[in-house]
Design an enzyme around this catalytic site. Sequence first.
Site, PDB file in Angstrom:
ATOM      1  N   ASN A 162       0.868  -1.183   0.000  1.00 37.77           N
ATOM      2  CA  ASN A 162       0.000   0.000   0.000  1.00 37.77           C
ATOM      3  C   ASN A 162       0.901   1.228   0.000  1.00 37.77           C
ATOM      4  OD1 ASN A 162      -1.804   2.060   0.528  1.00 37.77           O
ATOM      5  ND2 ASN A 162      -2.262   1.413   2.624  1.00 37.77           N
ATOM      6  N   TRP A 163       0.983   1.882  -1.163  1.00 32.65           N
ATOM      7  CA  TRP A 163       1.905   3.017  -1.281  1.00 32.65           C
ATOM      8  C   TRP A 163       1.346   4.290  -0.630  1.00 32.65           C
ATOM      9  CZ3 TRP A 163       4.458   2.978  -6.872  1.00 32.65           C
ATOM     10  CH2 TRP A 163       5.376   1.926  -6.930  1.00 32.65           C
ATOM     11  N   LYS A 164       0.080   4.249  -0.214  1.00 24.42           N
ATOM     12  CA  LYS A 164      -0.547   5.435   0.409  1.00 24.42           C
ATOM     13  C   LYS A 164      -0.334   6.660  -0.497  1.00 24.42           C
ATOM     14  CE  LYS A 164       0.260   3.308   4.849  1.00 24.42           C
ATOM     15  NZ  LYS A 164       0.190   3.465   6.275  1.00 24.42           N
TER      16      LYS A 164
ATOM     17  N   HIS B  39      -9.570   1.202   5.338  1.00 25.18           N
ATOM     18  CA  HIS B  39      -8.272   1.420   5.988  1.00 25.18           C
ATOM     19  C   HIS B  39      -8.456   2.423   7.130  1.00 25.18           C
ATOM     20  CE1 HIS B  39      -4.083   2.493   6.653  1.00 25.18           C
ATOM     21  NE2 HIS B  39      -3.746   1.431   5.935  1.00 25.18           N
TER      22      HIS B  39
ATOM     23  N   GLU C 138      -6.691   4.765   8.085  1.00 23.10           N
ATOM     24  CA  GLU C 138      -6.372   6.158   7.717  1.00 23.10           C
ATOM     25  C   GLU C 138      -7.545   6.811   6.988  1.00 23.10           C
ATOM     26  OE1 GLU C 138      -2.595   5.439   5.819  1.00 23.10           O
ATOM     27  OE2 GLU C 138      -1.694   4.990   7.774  1.00 23.10           O
TER      28      GLU C 138
ATOM     29  N   GLU D 238      -5.384  -4.949  10.831  1.00 19.23           N
ATOM     30  CA  GLU D 238      -4.342  -3.957  11.041  1.00 19.23           C
ATOM     31  C   GLU D 238      -4.608  -3.175  12.331  1.00 19.23           C
ATOM     32  OE1 GLU D 238      -2.444  -2.801   7.035  1.00 19.23           O
ATOM     33  OE2 GLU D 238      -4.165  -1.512   7.320  1.00 19.23           O
TER      34      GLU D 238
ATOM     35  N   GLY E 253       2.626   2.007  10.743  1.00 20.71           N
ATOM     36  CA  GLY E 253       3.610   3.069  10.545  1.00 20.71           C
ATOM     37  C   GLY E 253       4.386   3.444  11.793  1.00 20.71           C
TER      38      GLY E 253
ATOM     39  N   SER F  26       3.456  -2.391  10.447  1.00 19.46           N
ATOM     40  CA  SER F  26       4.914  -2.436  10.637  1.00 19.46           C
ATOM     41  C   SER F  26       5.536  -3.781  10.269  1.00 19.46           C
ATOM     42  CB  SER F  26       5.277  -2.042  12.078  1.00 19.46           C
ATOM     43  OG  SER F  26       4.896  -0.691  12.318  1.00 19.46           O
TER      44      SER F  26
ATOM     45  N   GLY G 155       2.748  -1.226   4.303  1.00 21.03           N
ATOM     46  CA  GLY G 155       2.791   0.197   3.951  1.00 21.03           C
ATOM     47  C   GLY G 155       4.225   0.625   3.670  1.00 21.03           C
ATOM     48  N   GLY G 156       4.884   1.201   4.672  1.00 23.56           N
ATOM     49  CA  GLY G 156       6.215   1.783   4.496  1.00 23.56           C
ATOM     50  C   GLY G 156       7.211   0.885   3.782  1.00 23.56           C
TER      51      GLY G 156
HETATM   52  C1  PEP Z   1      -0.830   0.078   6.210  1.00 24.01           C
HETATM   53  O1  PEP Z   1      -1.020   1.272   6.258  1.00 24.01           O
HETATM   54  O2  PEP Z   1      -1.638  -0.641   5.636  1.00 24.01           O
HETATM   55  C2  PEP Z   1       0.354  -0.439   6.887  1.00 24.01           C
HETATM   56  C3  PEP Z   1       0.343  -1.678   7.273  1.00 24.01           C
HETATM   57  O3  PEP Z   1       1.410   0.427   7.067  1.00 24.01           O
HETATM   58  P1  PEP Z   1       2.861   0.074   7.686  1.00 24.01           P
HETATM   59  O4  PEP Z   1       3.317  -1.213   7.050  1.00 24.01           O
HETATM   60  O5  PEP Z   1       3.722   1.235   7.285  1.00 24.01           O
HETATM   61  O6  PEP Z   1       2.680  -0.062   9.154  1.00 24.01           O
END
Ligand code: PEP
Length: 253
Positions: A10-12, A93, A95, A164, A170, A210, A231-232
Amino acid sequence: MAERPFIVGNWKMNGTRAMLPEARAIDRAAQRQMKVEVALAPPFTLIHAVHREVEQIGVGAQDCHPAKDGAYTGDISAAMIADAGAKFVILGHSERREGHGEDDALVAAKIEAALGAGLRIVLCCGESLETRDSGRAEEFVLGQLRHAFAKVVDAGERLTIAYEPIWAIGTGRSAGLEDIAAMHGAIRRLVKDSFGTQAAAQVRILYGGSVKPENAREILALADVDGALVGGASLSAESFLGIVHAAIDDDAA
Ligand code: PEP
């Protein structure tokens, strides 16, 4: 772990066309193995470009509007993202829920729109730290899913669930293995109760929060963890592929 684990990046709100080489590198590596299904959800502006660059990996969106079309300035419908080349959409999500006030009813309406447009969905759920500390995490997450399931007509392979915990996204701090295992087991039981045994075997339940190459292996080795939403660590091919390889290794182990 599912027969074919699913690793979704997920590049957000990250990425311009300068990121296309990362997508190409991920795609090339995915072509060399078929054991893991790999996908990326870039921002709307890159869906078409990534779709044109890759051959093997799936391309998806991070959200869609519940309406088919109309006077919704700045929004994008499920049919539009499908037209751009998306095969799935991430919905619910945290966010979006937190930053855009999306409640369970809106997430359910988006599910209906996405499935109606022929998209697969990656449905996110997860509790806040406050809810976890109060001992109500499972009740909360299963409640989110019950709302969403009311609009899921064909669970099977079109539905992927991503657990999640909000406090793990994050932050560099993933949830404990026992907590992940317990929640995934509870989600699997709910899928079985709601849609039957076959669906419970087909629906993949991802963990997100994470995940990185260093912790992916132990998380992906848990019984009801069928992949990861990342994500990251999906923003560079090197770290994302480290997670993909952890899924392959676990499968071979
Ligand atoms: C996400 O936002 O879906 C996520 C899992 O982010 P991260 O891996 O950066 O915690």
